[in-house]
Design a protein around this motif. Structure first.
Motif, mmCIF file in Angstrom:
data_model
loop_
_atom_site.group_PDB
_atom_site.id
_atom_site.type_symbol
_atom_site.label_atom_id
_atom_site.label_comp_id
_atom_site.label_asym_id
_atom_site.label_seq_id
_atom_site.Cartn_x
_atom_site.Cartn_y
_atom_site.Cartn_z
ATOM 1 N N HIS A 104 15.942 80.660 -25.145
ATOM 2 C CA HIS A 104 16.919 80.321 -26.171
ATOM 3 C C HIS A 104 17.987 79.400 -25.586
ATOM 4 O O HIS A 104 18.315 79.486 -24.398
ATOM 5 C CB HIS A 104 17.583 81.582 -26.716
ATOM 6 N N SER A 105 18.555 78.569 -26.437
ATOM 7 C CA SER A 105 19.611 77.666 -25.980
ATOM 8 C C SER A 105 20.970 78.338 -25.960
ATOM 9 O O SER A 105 21.832 78.018 -25.140
ATOM 10 C CB SER A 105 19.665 76.417 -26.871
ATOM 11 N N ILE A 112 22.480 84.902 -28.447
ATOM 12 C CA ILE A 112 21.527 85.979 -28.718
ATOM 13 C C ILE A 112 22.201 86.937 -29.699
ATOM 14 O O ILE A 112 23.160 87.629 -29.344
ATOM 15 C CB ILE A 112 21.135 86.721 -27.429
ATOM 16 N N GLY A 163 17.890 83.969 -31.271
ATOM 17 C CA GLY A 163 18.850 83.111 -30.578
ATOM 18 C C GLY A 163 18.674 81.659 -30.941
ATOM 19 O O GLY A 163 17.834 81.283 -31.760
ATOM 20 N N THR A 168 15.815 80.405 -33.633
ATOM 21 C CA THR A 168 14.441 80.849 -33.391
ATOM 22 C C THR A 168 14.390 82.346 -33.107
ATOM 23 O O THR A 168 15.362 82.950 -32.666
ATOM 24 C CB THR A 168 13.799 80.118 -32.193
ATOM 25 N N ARG A 195 11.978 84.744 -30.765
ATOM 26 C CA ARG A 195 10.955 84.694 -29.716
ATOM 27 C C ARG A 195 10.405 86.094 -29.480
ATOM 28 O O ARG A 195 11.159 87.066 -29.415
ATOM 29 C CB ARG A 195 11.537 84.132 -28.410
ATOM 30 N N THR A 207 6.707 81.963 -30.949
ATOM 31 C CA THR A 207 8.020 81.454 -31.336
ATOM 32 C C THR A 207 8.028 81.230 -32.841
ATOM 33 O O THR A 207 7.146 80.549 -33.379
ATOM 34 C CB THR A 207 8.353 80.131 -30.621
ATOM 35 N N SER A 245 10.282 79.927 -36.137
ATOM 36 C CA SER A 245 11.439 79.092 -36.483
ATOM 37 C C SER A 245 11.633 79.062 -37.993
ATOM 38 O O SER A 245 11.178 78.140 -38.685
ATOM 39 C CB SER A 245 11.240 77.665 -35.951
ATOM 40 N N GLY A 290 22.503 82.594 -24.256
ATOM 41 C CA GLY A 290 21.120 82.425 -24.676
ATOM 42 C C GLY A 290 20.095 83.058 -23.765
ATOM 43 O O GLY A 290 18.912 82.703 -23.826
#
Length: 609
Positions: free
Chosen positions: A318-319, A322, A338, A342, A344, A356, A358, A600
């Motif tokens: 994740h970028s 969370i 996160g 997305t 995961r 994943t 989205s 993230g």
């Protein structure tokens, strides 16, 4: 280097005769624009809109945030009337706004909030100098009533919000409505603190947002004791709004001129440089060593080193942010929510992402596995729906529609046939998982937007549903009929999370007033209390009675509920600012997963007793 962008909106002439004409906004916006635009002070690119209709202002705000880059600093300012509709929703009045038709003629706070959520910047400033009164007789028009709660409507990561008054206080335009034009007390001091540098409270030459707020707050309260400006901040680090144009560097100390001191200073500098280089090498090495089973990832060297317990596995992918974690029923998989928007699914043993997902939404808040592990449910904001996904493929199975606002939380019944949800429309809802049909709407929690049902959970036998919300209560419901059974109201602040013990005899609730409350489900009375140092915001209970508590300062507590014994306390990660910490426990109680709203990264820890 990021740009500095400002959009100032002022409305003081209204077509609706019932909206009192104001004198301050025009002068407020002009004075603020001048000081923000001054390259010697703030150096913003300033756009000003005066007495424009709601559709033009809405488009301007959308365009303002749409073209922003992550490192840009944005400054949105509004001065004018603020109005509420019968449902308690807040609108900013534009020149064409009609009080009896706010939906189609006013600019809703919710739409401004959505525009901000779409912005890429992590440095957004919103300043509201609003008059919430509408129309008043000659004299000092009061700004604000006791139920506006304006600042809470704009909370979000990367934002700092300043308002001219608390929702229960008053703000004043000045002593006169006609004659000499005067600025509002709030904006007058805002401009003055920037213009002459007096808001530079620590004298370092920079005026940060914190300093500006403190300066304005004290000046306003001293002049108008009933008026209380407010600030809400979810921005990393300090925001420098302006320079102090009156600042001059302090004179060098005498020791700086002593020739004999130069060699000593050089030696000290040399040692400091060596220490810094060694520290950098150590941090980089530790970062690579801490990658665990999940592979390489960006360094976190900006975060102070954690000298306490370290996680067994670090999951990177994740970028940022969370907002939820959940273990599958067999404990072999973990779901995380996160950035960038997305979900995961992870193999807990290998640390690898298996699926994943989205969703095409603006935000995801919650995630839950079905009891057989084949379905994962997600919820969030954007279209107020819940989505069900196949865990093996990530394929969308079904979309559940019914909530009138964002959906914050979801939970499956033990038999997997029913899904419960809670949302920002202050309802909990029950759904038939097989058909997607809504079977019950549970009304009971109270409050005005953005009051929320934050938690839903089923008892182990599936007969009782518990909900918790921002009205400081937990409530018990018949999970079959949706009929209310009891209200548990010992908390002083929001009930942020809740869970049943494995035997179903105790309900555990997390309240934002620094305590975890235990309730006897049979008597519906408190049966115990667990103290926390900070606000508990997420809890989870394993099948063997281990309780995990995630606190607002990233502290995680583990408790053995068989004797209410504290097993362990550790820090999810070291950082300089508080953040909501989410937790999940594996079914066997041997692993706890943690995450927070900034870095993230999901961390897995072994539970030792």
């Amino acid at each position: 280097m990021g740009r500095r962008l400002a959009l100032l909106i002022a409305t003081y002439q209204y077509q609706d005769a019932g909206l009192r004409q104001l004198t301050s906004p025009a002068h407020d916006a002009d004075a603020l624009a001048a000081v923000l635009r001054d390259p010697a002070v703030a150096g913003f690119e300033v756009t000003t809109l005066t007495n424009e209709p709601h559709h033009r202002v809405g488009q301007a705000i959308l365009d303002f945030y749409r073209g922003v880059r992550p490192d840009d600093l944005t400054f949105l300012y509004f001065t004018g009337h603020g109005l509420k509709d019968d449902g308690g929703r807040l609108y900013l009045a534009m020149t064409n706004t009609v009080r009896d038709n706010l939906l189609f003629t006013g600019l809703s706070a919710e739409e401004v909030d959505r525009a901000m959520r779409s912005c890429a910047s992590t440095r957004m400033v919103l300043v509201l100098d609003c008059c919430y009164s509408g129309a008043f007789p000659t004299g000092r028009p009061a700004k604000g009533d006791a139920t506006v709660h304006a600042i809470e409507r704009f909370h979000g990561r990367g934002r700092a919000v300043l308002t001219s008054s608390d929702s229960t206080e008053y703000s004043f335009e000045g002593d006169h409505l006609t004659g000499e034009a005067v600025q509002s007390v709030f904006t007058r001091h805002l401009v003055a603190g920037l213009r002459d540098g007096s808001a530079d409270l620590n004298g370092d030459g920079d005026i940060t947002l914190d300093e500006l707020y403190s300066y304005v707050h004290d000046k306003v309260v001293a002049e108008m004791p009933r008026q209380r400006p407010r600030k809400q901040d979810e921005v990393k680090g300090q925001l420098v709004i302006a320079r102090n144009i009156s600042w001059t560097p302090p004179p060098p100390s005498q020791v700086d001129h002593a020739p004999k001191a130069a060699p000593q200073r050089l030696a000290v500098y040399f040692v400091l440089v060596l220490v810094a280089l060694v520290a950098i090498v150590v941090l980089v090495a530790a970062d690579f060593a801490g990658v665990g089973q999940s592979g390489a990832a960006p360094s976190e060297s900006a975060i102070p080193a954690d000298t306490g317990p370290q996680p067994d596995t670090v999951l990177r992918g994740h970028s940022d942010r969370i907002s939820g974690v959940a273990f599958s029923p067999d404990g072999q998989a973990l779901a995380s929510v996160g950035g960038p928007l997305t979900v995961r699914l992870w193999n807990v043993h290998t640390g690898q992402t298996t699926v994943t997902i989205s969703p095409e939404v603006r935000g995801i808040f919650g995630v839950a596995f079905s009891p057989d592990g084949r379905i994962v449910a997600t919820c969030g904001h954007g279209d107020n729906t819940i989505r069900l996904w196949e865990t093996g493929t990530g394929k969308l199975v079904r979309t559940l529609s019914g909530h009138q606002r964002w959906v914050d939380t979801v939970a499956f019944s033990p038999d997997g046939k029913t899904l419960a949800s809670g949302g920002w429309d202050l309802t909990a809802r029950l759904w038939d998982v097989a058909t997607g049909r809504q079977t019950a709407v549970l009304n009971g929690h109270t409050g005005e937007f953005p009051s929320t049902v934050y938690g839903v959970t089923f008892s182990p036998d599936g007969k009782v549903l518990a909900t918790g919300g921002s009205d400081k209560t937990a409530r018990l419901w018949d999970a079959t009929t949706g009929q209310p059974l009891a209200t548990l109201d010992d908390h002083e602040l929001t009930v942020a999370s809740l869970a049943f013990t494995p035997d179903g005899r105790t309900l555990v609730t997390a309240g934002n007033e620094h305590k975890v409350q235990l309730w006897d489900v049979t008597t519906r009375r408190p049966s115990g209390e667990l103290a926390t140092a900070h606000r508990p915001q997420s809890i989870a209970i394993s099948r063997d009675g281990v309780l995990a508590v995630g606190e607002s300062d990233r502290t995680v507590q583990l408790w053995d509920l068989t004797g209410n014994r504290l097993i362990r306390t550790f820090t999810h990660r070291q950082a300089t600012q508080d953040a909501r910490t989410v937790v999940a426990l594996s079914p066997d109680g041997r692993t706890v997963a943690t995450g927070d709203e900034y870095d993230g990264i999901v961390r897995l820890w072994t539970v030792t007793r």
